[in-house]
Design a protein around this motif. Structure first.
Motif, PDB file in Angstrom:
ATOM      1  N   ALA A   1       3.337  12.964  53.929  1.00 13.16           N
ATOM      2  CA  ALA A   1       3.912  12.277  52.764  1.00 13.16           C
ATOM      3  C   ALA A   1       3.506  12.986  51.483  1.00 13.16           C
ATOM      4  N   TYR A   2       3.837  14.257  51.392  1.00 10.21           N
ATOM      5  CA  TYR A   2       3.503  15.032  50.201  1.00 10.21           C
ATOM      6  C   TYR A   2       4.668  14.961  49.215  1.00 10.21           C
TER       7      TYR A   2
ATOM      8  N   TYR B   1     -12.393  10.256  56.638  1.00  8.28           N
ATOM      9  CA  TYR B   1     -12.203  11.030  55.414  1.00  8.28           C
ATOM     10  C   TYR B   1     -10.775  11.581  55.328  1.00  8.28           C
ATOM     11  N   TRP B   2     -10.231  11.966  56.454  1.00  7.32           N
ATOM     12  CA  TRP B   2      -8.845  12.436  56.478  1.00  7.32           C
ATOM     13  C   TRP B   2      -7.903  11.312  56.061  1.00  7.32           C
TER      14      TRP B   2
ATOM     15  N   GLU C   1      -4.240   8.838  51.988  1.00  8.69           N
ATOM     16  CA  GLU C   1      -3.880   7.754  51.079  1.00  8.69           C
ATOM     17  C   GLU C   1      -3.845   8.257  49.642  1.00  8.69           C
ATOM     18  N   SER C   2      -4.776   9.119  49.285  1.00  6.63           N
ATOM     19  CA  SER C   2      -4.812   9.657  47.925  1.00  6.63           C
ATOM     20  C   SER C   2      -3.599  10.531  47.645  1.00  6.63           C
ATOM     21  N   VAL C   3      -3.176  11.310  48.626  1.00  3.44           N
ATOM     22  CA  VAL C   3      -1.994  12.152  48.438  1.00  3.44           C
ATOM     23  C   VAL C   3      -0.736  11.288  48.348  1.00  3.44           C
TER      24      VAL C   3
ATOM     25  N   LYS D   1      -8.048  -3.058  50.459  1.00  2.22           N
ATOM     26  CA  LYS D   1      -8.256  -3.131  51.896  1.00  2.22           C
ATOM     27  C   LYS D   1      -9.719  -3.503  52.173  1.00  2.22           C
ATOM     28  N   PRO D   2      -9.984  -4.269  53.236  1.00  2.00           N
ATOM     29  CA  PRO D   2     -11.332  -4.794  53.455  1.00  2.00           C
ATOM     30  C   PRO D   2     -12.391  -3.752  53.769  1.00  2.00           C
ATOM     31  N   LYS D   3     -11.977  -2.601  54.332  1.00  2.00           N
ATOM     32  CA  LYS D   3     -12.976  -1.605  54.702  1.00  2.00           C
ATOM     33  C   LYS D   3     -12.445  -0.224  54.435  1.00  2.00           C
ATOM     34  N   GLN D   4     -13.264   0.633  53.840  1.00  2.78           N
ATOM     35  CA  GLN D   4     -12.852   2.001  53.577  1.00  2.78           C
ATOM     36  C   GLN D   4     -12.911   2.827  54.872  1.00  2.78           C
ATOM     37  N   PRO D   5     -11.897   3.647  55.141  1.00  4.00           N
ATOM     38  CA  PRO D   5     -11.878   4.446  56.375  1.00  4.00           C
ATOM     39  C   PRO D   5     -13.106   5.335  56.533  1.00  4.00           C
ATOM     40  N   HIS D   6     -13.654   5.860  55.426  1.00  2.00           N
ATOM     41  CA  HIS D   6     -14.782   6.769  55.564  1.00  2.00           C
ATOM     42  C   HIS D   6     -16.072   6.048  55.880  1.00  2.00           C
ATOM     43  N   ASP D   7     -16.026   4.701  56.004  1.00  2.00           N
ATOM     44  CA  ASP D   7     -17.191   3.959  56.427  1.00  2.00           C
ATOM     45  C   ASP D   7     -17.322   3.961  57.951  1.00  2.00           C
TER      46      ASP D   7
END
Length: 253
Positions: free
Chosen positions: A34-35, A212-213, A218-220, A245-251
């Motif tokens: 999704a760029y 992290y990926w 999501e940022s992109v 969102k309730p939890k960050q993926p990098h957690d």
């Protein structure tokens, strides 16, 4: 020898490049990205005096994003092909067979490449945002030793770059540096300590790379909205929705 550099100088060339890149990704990974549309961004760049520099920065982010996507896809494929979730595949040592040894070294190679490229792409995204919203600040940022800190300092005064995006960026890059980039770039490495074990991926910190990926994706997507959409400050709305969102993926660990 003539100094030749690759460039995309026409809308038709950009469209063909984007078509081939999408075909490449679908062929290699079966998953599109999704760029922001390179063609739309090229059109936007033609309206600015610094358009060639701006488009070059966007293309650089795009290519590194594609490469990261490939590494993550290869990482997952290698794991699935060689080390399934069955208990049998998590026994013994990598020294027990070429199958174990080769598979683990493939995983280590993909992960190491991902780590070094991942941290770099954040700074490329920061540079692209500055070129879009505050081009007068880009040269100082580009020459800074600590580009993330420089970006965050500048971003505080740029209304199009919301505080929640800066907070997320600071958290992600700081934690990623501590866990992965600094040990791999400046130490003896942490990935080999985790990856070369014969245990489930989710039993040690290497699993965090998937999280992290997801954060980068999501940022992109937020960046895509910011560039493609016409609504006021879509970047802020997109990041705010993500942070709810309730939890960050990098957690993930």
């Amino acid at each position: 020898m003539m100094d030749r550099k690759f460039s995309l100088s026409s809308r038709e060339q950009v469209a063909r490049f984007e078509e081939l890149a999408n075909s490449y990704l679908l062929t290699r990974t079966r998953v599109p990205l999704a760029y922001p549309s390179l063609v739309s961004f090229f059109d936007y760049c033609t309206t600015r005096s610094d358009g060639s520099k701006l488009f070059a920065a966007a293309l650089d982010v795009f290519l590194n994003y594609v490469a990261l996507h490939m590494e993550m896809s290869s990482l997952g494929g290698t794991w699935n092909d060689n080390f399934s979730i069955t208990a049998e595949s998590q026994k013994g040592s990598i020294l027990d067979s070429e199958h174990n040894f080769f598979g683990k070294l493939d995983l280590l190679r993909h992960q190491s490449s991902f780590v070094l490229r991942y941290r770099a792409i954040w700074e490329k995204i920061f540079g692209l945002l500055l070129l879009i919203y505050a081009p007068q600040m880009y040269e100082v940022f580009s020459g800074a030793k600590r580009k993330t800190s420089r970006f965050l300092t500048y971003a505080k005064d740029i209304k199009e770059i919301p505080a929640n995006f800066c907070a997320l960026s600071r958290e992600v890059t700081t934690r990623f540096d501590q866990t992965f980039r600094t040990p791999e770039s400046h130490g003896t490495g942490s990935l080999r300590k985790w990856t070369l074990l014969m245990e489930a991926m989710d039993q040690n910190p290497q699993m965090q790379l998937i999280g992290y990926w997801n954060v980068l994706n999501e940022s992109v997507r937020c960046l895509k909205l910011a560039i493609d959409a016409s609504s006021p400050n879509p970047l802020e709305a997109a990041v705010a929705n993500y942070l709810r969102k309730p939890k960050q993926p990098h957690d993930s660990a």
